[in-house]
Design a protein around this motif. Structure first.
Motif, mmCIF file in Angstrom:
data_model
loop_
_atom_site.group_PDB
_atom_site.id
_atom_site.type_symbol
_atom_site.label_atom_id
_atom_site.label_comp_id
_atom_site.label_asym_id
_atom_site.label_seq_id
_atom_site.Cartn_x
_atom_site.Cartn_y
_atom_site.Cartn_z
ATOM 1 N N SER A 191 -2.260 0.421 14.053
ATOM 2 C CA SER A 191 -2.368 1.777 13.528
ATOM 3 C C SER A 191 -3.524 1.874 12.545
ATOM 4 C CB SER A 191 -1.063 2.206 12.838
ATOM 5 O OG SER A 191 -0.803 1.404 11.699
ATOM 6 N N VAL A 192 -4.102 3.062 12.464
ATOM 7 C CA VAL A 192 -5.157 3.348 11.500
ATOM 8 C C VAL A 192 -4.938 4.773 11.000
ATOM 9 C CG1 VAL A 192 -6.737 4.072 13.336
ATOM 10 C CG2 VAL A 192 -7.636 3.432 11.074
ATOM 11 N N SER A 193 -5.064 4.964 9.682
ATOM 12 C CA SER A 193 -4.800 6.277 9.088
ATOM 13 C C SER A 193 -5.826 6.587 8.006
ATOM 14 C CB SER A 193 -3.399 6.325 8.463
ATOM 15 O OG SER A 193 -2.389 6.089 9.413
ATOM 16 N N ALA A 194 -6.226 7.852 7.943
ATOM 17 C CA ALA A 194 -6.951 8.361 6.791
ATOM 18 C C ALA A 194 -5.929 8.731 5.728
ATOM 19 C CB ALA A 194 -7.783 9.568 7.182
ATOM 20 N N SER A 195 -6.312 8.577 4.470
ATOM 21 C CA SER A 195 -5.346 8.749 3.395
ATOM 22 C C SER A 195 -5.954 9.528 2.234
ATOM 23 C CB SER A 195 -4.861 7.379 2.910
ATOM 24 O OG SER A 195 -3.966 7.494 1.822
ATOM 25 N N VAL A 196 -5.096 10.281 1.550
ATOM 26 C CA VAL A 196 -5.451 10.908 0.281
ATOM 27 C C VAL A 196 -4.378 10.524 -0.722
ATOM 28 C CG1 VAL A 196 -5.809 13.045 -0.991
ATOM 29 C CG2 VAL A 196 -6.646 12.844 1.343
ATOM 30 N N LEU A 197 -4.807 9.927 -1.841
ATOM 31 C CA LEU A 197 -3.904 9.481 -2.895
ATOM 32 C C LEU A 197 -4.146 10.304 -4.151
ATOM 33 C CD1 LEU A 197 -1.911 7.275 -4.092
ATOM 34 C CD2 LEU A 197 -3.984 6.053 -4.797
ATOM 35 N N HIS A 198 -3.090 10.954 -4.644
ATOM 36 C CA HIS A 198 -3.198 11.580 -5.966
ATOM 37 C C HIS A 198 -2.799 10.542 -6.994
ATOM 38 C CE1 HIS A 198 -3.367 14.761 -8.986
ATOM 39 N NE2 HIS A 198 -2.351 14.105 -9.546
ATOM 40 N N PHE A 199 -3.790 10.087 -7.764
ATOM 41 C CA PHE A 199 -3.612 9.013 -8.729
ATOM 42 C C PHE A 199 -3.268 9.602 -10.086
ATOM 43 C CE2 PHE A 199 -5.432 6.056 -11.894
ATOM 44 C CZ PHE A 199 -4.785 4.884 -11.530
ATOM 45 N N GLY A 200 -2.161 9.147 -10.666
ATOM 46 C CA GLY A 200 -1.746 9.621 -11.984
ATOM 47 C C GLY A 200 -1.365 8.449 -12.875
ATOM 48 N N TYR A 201 -2.132 8.228 -13.939
ATOM 49 C CA TYR A 201 -1.964 7.039 -14.782
ATOM 50 C C TYR A 201 -2.010 7.451 -16.240
ATOM 51 C CZ TYR A 201 -3.282 2.570 -16.995
ATOM 52 O OH TYR A 201 -3.342 1.463 -17.796
ATOM 53 N N GLN A 202 -1.162 6.829 -17.059
ATOM 54 C CA GLN A 202 -1.206 7.099 -18.491
ATOM 55 C C GLN A 202 -0.823 5.863 -19.283
ATOM 56 O OE1 GLN A 202 1.496 10.426 -18.545
ATOM 57 N NE2 GLN A 202 3.257 9.131 -19.043
#
Length: 286
Positions: free
Chosen positions: A41-52
């Motif tokens: 399998s191969v997928s394009a991805s979008v990650l919403h990164f939230g760090y504090q």
């Protein structure tokens, strides 16, 4: 201001995962067990990164937020009731950095951070019933955090900083089928993970590089993958997910210069990461 009570505790992680696993085991009785054979399998991805990061008193030190594109590759082999799988992912891009200087009193700073995040994981899952499975796995995580030079609210220049984080993890999870028809099926996938031996390496101008050992904490990941058949052996995969994990505060570390102690100490504060995202791709069964 973020208080310690607002930070997710290890106990709440375990309660949440136990409730989720219980819900999986009573999911509707539809078929979800993978077909025998191998799959890529191969997928394009979008990650919403939230760090504090938070100080010892619970006050917010800095935070980073933004959407990062990525790529996810997977391979698996199914035989009887067992599935052996591996996955690798990379996400890279810029997010907004909102923090402060180390001055007394601190001065607010806003700039951008270049993120390079890589993950690898292996797992073995056992389908004890056609509609649900349990699995065990292990993974490795690398995070390159490149805070860009900027200016504070007074217009004064602030230098950049590069930090490299890495750790191993072990995880336990469960899958259950929510819906299945002749051409599609929808799963829920929940896992509890334990971060193992997390470290952060950093180098300040004029000092040797330093590696700080961070606190090991648990985390949680929940996904709801949906698969639609588009050919005899091909599928469209849509995988929304969310994850949360903590890292504990490091001990104070004395910086050195040419191997000699300088008396200057640093530490890495405790942190909380909340990510969510979406993977969209295709898979081919052999």
């Amino acid at each position: 201001i973020i208080t310690p009570i607002m930070l997710t505790t290890a106990r709440s992680y375990y309660c949440l995962i136990l409730c989720t696993l219980s819900a999986l085991l009573i999911a509707p009785g539809v078929m979800a067990q993978p077909q025998s054979g191998s799959e890529l399998s191969v997928s394009a991805s979008v990650l919403h990164f939230g760090y504090q990061e938070t100080d010892d008193d619970g006050s917010l030190l800095n935070r980073e937020d933004g959407n990062i594109p990525g790529l996810v590759l997977g391979v698996s082999h199914t035989t009887n009731s067992w599935v052996f799988a591996g996955e690798a992912s990379y996400h890279g891009g810029e997010v907004v950095y909102d923090g402060q200087t180390n001055a007394v009193p601190p001065v607010p700073v806003k700039t951008r951070t270049l993120q390079n995040i890589g993950d690898m994981a292996l797992r073995s899952e056992y389908w004890m019933h056609p509609r649900y499975a349990l699995y065990l796995g292990a993974g490795y995580h690398y995070w390159g955090r490149d805070i860009q030079p900027g200016t504070d609210v007074n217009g004064n220049p602030v230098g950049g900083l590069f930090e490299a984080y890495s750790w191993w993890s072990g995880f336990l999870g469960a899958k259950a089928s929510l819906y299945e028809s002749g051409t599609s099926h929808w799963l829920v996938d929940a896992r509890l993970l334990q971060i193992i031996n997390p470290t952060m390496s950093v180098r300040y101008s004029g000092y040797d590089s330093a590696t700080l050992k961070l606190g090991e904490r648990p985390g949680l990941r929940i996904a709801a993958p949906w698969r639609y058949t588009i050919g005899k052996s091909s599928n469209l995969n849509i995988d929304p997910f969310a994850e949360v994990y903590e890292l504990g505060r490091s001990a104070n570390t004395t910086l050195t210069s040419s191997g000699s102690p300088t008396g200057q100490q640093i530490y890495e504060p405790r942190s909380l990461t909340r990510n969510y995202g979406l993977n969209i791709g295709i898979s081919q069964h052999f």
